[in-house]
Write a protein that holds these residues in place. Structure first.
Motif, mmCIF file in Angstrom:
data_model
loop_
_atom_site.group_PDB
_atom_site.id
_atom_site.type_symbol
_atom_site.label_atom_id
_atom_site.label_comp_id
_atom_site.label_asym_id
_atom_site.label_seq_id
_atom_site.Cartn_x
_atom_site.Cartn_y
_atom_site.Cartn_z
ATOM 1 N N ILE A 1 -1.889 18.411 24.621
ATOM 2 C CA ILE A 1 -2.379 19.762 24.330
ATOM 3 C C ILE A 1 -1.903 20.691 25.438
ATOM 4 O O ILE A 1 -2.202 20.480 26.614
ATOM 5 C CB ILE A 1 -3.911 19.762 24.231
ATOM 6 C CG1 ILE A 1 -4.364 18.825 23.115
ATOM 7 C CG2 ILE A 1 -4.439 21.168 23.982
ATOM 8 C CD1 ILE A 1 -5.861 18.580 23.097
ATOM 9 N N THR A 2 -1.148 21.731 25.083
ATOM 10 C CA THR A 2 -0.530 22.632 26.050
ATOM 11 C C THR A 2 -1.249 23.977 26.063
ATOM 12 O O THR A 2 -2.098 24.266 25.208
ATOM 13 C CB THR A 2 0.947 22.840 25.714
ATOM 14 O OG1 THR A 2 1.047 23.478 24.426
ATOM 15 C CG2 THR A 2 1.689 21.506 25.660
ATOM 16 N N GLU A 3 -0.878 24.815 27.032
ATOM 17 C CA GLU A 3 -1.452 26.159 27.114
ATOM 18 C C GLU A 3 -1.058 26.999 25.908
ATOM 19 O O GLU A 3 -1.797 27.886 25.491
ATOM 20 C CB GLU A 3 -1.002 26.844 28.414
ATOM 21 C CG GLU A 3 -1.562 26.186 29.666
ATOM 22 C CD GLU A 3 -1.257 26.990 30.920
ATOM 23 O OE1 GLU A 3 -1.026 28.201 30.785
ATOM 24 O OE2 GLU A 3 -1.261 26.400 32.014
ATOM 25 N N PRO B 1 -5.229 17.125 27.443
ATOM 26 C CA PRO B 1 -4.619 18.403 27.826
ATOM 27 C C PRO B 1 -3.707 18.240 29.042
ATOM 28 O O PRO B 1 -3.959 17.412 29.923
ATOM 29 C CB PRO B 1 -5.826 19.294 28.165
ATOM 30 C CG PRO B 1 -6.994 18.627 27.528
ATOM 31 C CD PRO B 1 -6.693 17.164 27.530
ATOM 32 N N THR C 1 -4.249 23.265 31.417
ATOM 33 C CA THR C 1 -4.671 23.665 30.076
ATOM 34 C C THR C 1 -6.186 23.758 29.974
ATOM 35 O O THR C 1 -6.728 24.634 29.297
ATOM 36 C CB THR C 1 -4.126 22.675 29.036
ATOM 37 O OG1 THR C 1 -2.703 22.623 29.143
ATOM 38 C CG2 THR C 1 -4.497 23.099 27.631
ATOM 39 N N ILE D 1 -12.017 22.477 22.588
ATOM 40 C CA ILE D 1 -11.090 21.348 22.480
ATOM 41 C C ILE D 1 -11.904 20.085 22.227
ATOM 42 O O ILE D 1 -12.787 19.745 23.022
ATOM 43 C CB ILE D 1 -10.227 21.190 23.743
ATOM 44 C CG1 ILE D 1 -9.369 22.445 23.970
ATOM 45 C CG2 ILE D 1 -9.338 19.953 23.642
ATOM 46 C CD1 ILE D 1 -8.503 22.370 25.213
#
Length: 739
Positions: A578-580, A600, A604, A615
């Motif tokens: 999971i990225t920015e 993440p 992130t 999330i």
């Protein structure tokens, strides 16, 4: 901080020590005894709350003797009240003569003040007949005057507009009351606040309504108040150039393609040949004029959309023919679709020997971009940016598609636009690239962008040349900002610097207030509230997993959860952490992120916390499905079903005066409860549906009667009971619906 004892405060305010402690407890201020200490802030609050009460307490002992001495003067206020009508002036004279005889019997209970007004009405009886009675009549309705002040205050209150967050002092000013009154009400609600503390709008609305005000929450932008914006007349609109954003995967040739379109080698100025910032360029071709935005991937595109800016009219998705669809290509498609922007596809690097455009079309078809030659509506253009092949055809198709949109703007008005990028230059100060969307921006114009104001000291185009003015669909570099604005901020030219400063200061204040009162994004917990308020009808999800197979299984399972009332929408799905970028897309689209066997990336988590994005991480696929399913099921309206509690047979009829007809009954099964809903069944036909009015055993009311016992049953508004009738009690229950 110095402290003061409670008994000193009681002495200062004129209260008895024990009574003062009880009063403090009643107001929510906890002290053990009158020897306890409080800090200065609490002492000031107590003085504010009890100061006026203490003065009244001191004045109270002196009042009764004053009334006792001149007893006849107790009638004087009544005479003054009835004095304004001139014709009724003689009436008080007989009252004064009649009052002394009535006063002696009333002197024994003199302390209660209510005794004096009650003595006045009998006084007119010995006076002359009709006129005296008539003059005495008006004071009678005015007798309950003492309890009225609170009602009078509420009658004169009206409608107030309050912002989404407000301080106690500002709310007191708007309600025209003392801040201590609001603090007192907050203390009763269990909130210990100071005069400068922020309260949210729900609390402010409750307080305002308690004080008799009708409340309207003000959400309008300050420029709507200070800047009068008129809608453009249709005849004033003129055609403008389209704004086209080029998006795609890293190193697929986005900047090289724009370089070929502009016939200027901007690649030489980029570090490592990769675009490091947003470039906004106005390109004139033989087919027409267009404005191109070259983005570093798509992060800036999402950052602008997250702030509500609609910049682009068309997206050209660049895909390398030899590599096909890559992760950032999928993300770019998801971002463009979420913004509801038309998409064109440029299949680049067609000059390479391993180019396979059919594979690109097949992969993009899975993302919903079906080519026109396959029966879809997406335009595909094969190009080679390095060799310059197909560039003219791409421009023709892009400008043709833009012409179908009939893009127009009014150039003869104050400039409005969007900040595309901004930076702090060492020599020139804050500098921003602004895309003018309508109106004309001139050198020397005063403007406001986001929370900063300024004056346009210079306008530069993408080649660094100075301009005197910039019309609609023109990107310019503007010098003269007071601070560095953010990408996506609205740029607005205003009449004078005073208005710009006012807008800027209010926006900065609003930003500070918003930071104090958090506004959470959508989460699984808050999704139900959002649907009930009508803000959401579907749950937006960004799906991330370790492998593509898990994504396919999760996507199919989650999409099957929806129904006609609420559904699941997968905005984007890809393999990897999971990225920015995922967080920014979720923030812009009010989505949650579901991660399966992924975590993440560094930084992130902080971004998600800052943007308030939910999330959810899972290691078991069924846990993810069940949690989303339970969130959706909570939205469905519950179903209703009837549960029969038992039956009672009517065996004897009794007629009771005042109670109506009572059925002497025997409970054959279950239980009969008082006030329950019942049906009366006669010969297997429902005669009556209603409630029990009475349930008795041996002349005593009972809560319920169980199987095997006799009782007397009365029905609400129904007396036609007969022997042999069956009374069937039932209850209606709400049952949770499932998907």
């Amino acid at each position: 901080m110095a402290k003061i004892r409670v008994y000193e405060l009681a002495k200062e305010l004129g209260f008895d020590n024990k009574a003062f402690v009880e009063e403090l407890h009643r107001e929510g201020i906890q002290v053990k005894s009158y020897m306890s200490t409080v800090d200065e802030e609490t002492a000031d609050l107590v003085r504010t709350l009890f100061g006026s009460r203490g003065e009244k307490a001191k004045a109270a002992p002196a009042a009764p003797p004053a009334e006792k001495a001149p007893a006849p003067e107790a009638a004087k206020p009544k005479g003054k009240e009835s004095a304004p009508p001139a014709a009724k002036a003689p009436a008080p004279a007989p009252k004064k003569e009649a009052a002394p005889p009535a006063a002696p019997p009333q002197r024994a209970p003199a302390p209660p003040r209510a005794a004096a007004p009650k003595a006045a009405p009998p006084a007119p009886r010995p006076a002359p007949p009709a006129p005296a009675a008539r003059t005495a009549a008006p004071p009678t309705p005015e007798a309950p005057a003492p309890p009225k002040p609170a009602e009078v205050v509420r009658q004169r209150r009206g409608r107030v507009r309050i912002p989404e967050a407000i301080t106690v002092k500002d709310l007191a000013d708007k309600l025209s009351i003392k801040a201590a009154e609001i603090i007192k009400e907050l203390m009763k609600m269990g909130q210990m606040t100071t005069i400068n503390q922020m309260i949210d709008n729900s609390t402010a609305v409750g307080l305002s309504e308690k004080f008799g005000y009708e409340v309207e929450i003000s959400k309008e932008n300050i420029e709507d108040v200070l800047v009068h914006q008129e809608a453009d007349a249709p005849e004033s609109l003129k055609p403008r150039a389209p704004v086209i954003t080029i998006m795609g995967h890293v190193d697929h040739g986005k900047t090289r393609l724009l370089d070929a379109i502009r016939k200027a080698n901007v690649m030489e100025h980029e570090a490592g040949g990769i675009t490091q910032h947003i470039g906004a360029y106005r390109v004139k071709t033989e087919k027409g004029t267009a404005v191109f935005l070259d983005t570093p991937g798509h992060e800036a595109f999402t950052a602008m959309r997250a702030r509500g800016a609609k910049v682009t009219d068309l997206v050209i998705l660049v895909v390398a023919a030899n590599e096909g669809v890559m992760p950032q290509t999928r993300e770019a498609v998801a971002h463009a679709k979420a913004a509801s922007v038309p998409i064109m596809v440029a299949v680049n690097k067609m000059d390479l020997p391993d180019a396979n455009p059919d594979r690109v079309k097949q992969q993009l078809s899975e993302l919903g971009l079906i080519p026109e030659d396959w029966g879809g509506d997406t335009v595909y253009a094969p190009v080679s940016a390095r060799q310059g092949i197909g560039i003219d055809d791409l421009l023709d198709l892009a400008i043709l598609q833009a012409e179908l949109m009939e893009l127009k703007a009014n150039p003869d008005r104050a400039a409005e636009g969007v900040v595309v990028e901004a930076k702090l230059d060492k020599g020139r100060g804050p500098v921003a690239t602004v895309l003018v969307q309508r109106g004309t921006l001139k050198v020397g114009d005063t403007f406001v962008a986001g929370k900063w104001h300024g004056k346009a000291r210079a306008l530069l185009d993408d080649q660094g040349r100075k301009l005197k003015l910039a019309g609609p669909a023109t990107p310019v570099e503007v010098l003269g900002f007071a601070g560095v604005p953010e990408a996506g901020d609205t740029f607005l030219a205003v009449q004078d610097e005073r208005v710009a400063r006012e807008i800027s200061s209010r926006r900065q204040q609003r930003e500070r207030l918003a930071a104090l009162v958090t506004n959470a994004r959508v989460s699984l917990e808050s999704f139900l509230d959002s649907v009930k308020e009508g803000r959401l009808k579907e749950l937006n999800i960004i799906l991330k997993a370790d492998v593509q197979g898990s994504i396919e299984a999760l996507r199919e399972s989650l999409q099957k959860l929806g129904n006609q009332e609420v559904g699941v929408r997968i905005l984007h799905s890809s393999a990897g952490g999971i990225t920015e970028t995922d967080v920014m897309l979720a923030a812009a689209s009010s989505a949650i992120i579901v991660g399966f066997n992924v975590r993440p990336t560094p930084g992130t988590g902080e971004t998600a916390k800052r943007e308030k994005v939910d999330i959810r991480l899972y290691s078991v696929i069924y846990d993810a499905i069940e949690e989303v399913k339970s969130a959706l099921e909570g939205i469905l309206e519950p179903g209703k079903r009837e549960v029969i509690r038992g039956h009672a047979e009517v065996r004897k009829i009794f007629h009771v005066p005042g109670a109506g007809t009572i059925g002497g009954s025997y409970v054959t099964d279950g239980t009969v409860r008082r006030n329950s809903e019942v049906r009366l069944i006669r010969d297997n036909v429902v005669i009556y549906t209603g409630r029990l009015s009475s349930l008795r055993r041996f002349k005593e009311d009972v809560a319920e009667v169980q199987q095997g016992y006799e009782c007397g049953i009365g029905l609400e508004r129904f007396n036609d009971l007969k022997e042999g009738d069956i009374i069937e009690p039932f209850v209606t229950e709400e049952v949770a619906r499932t998907l």
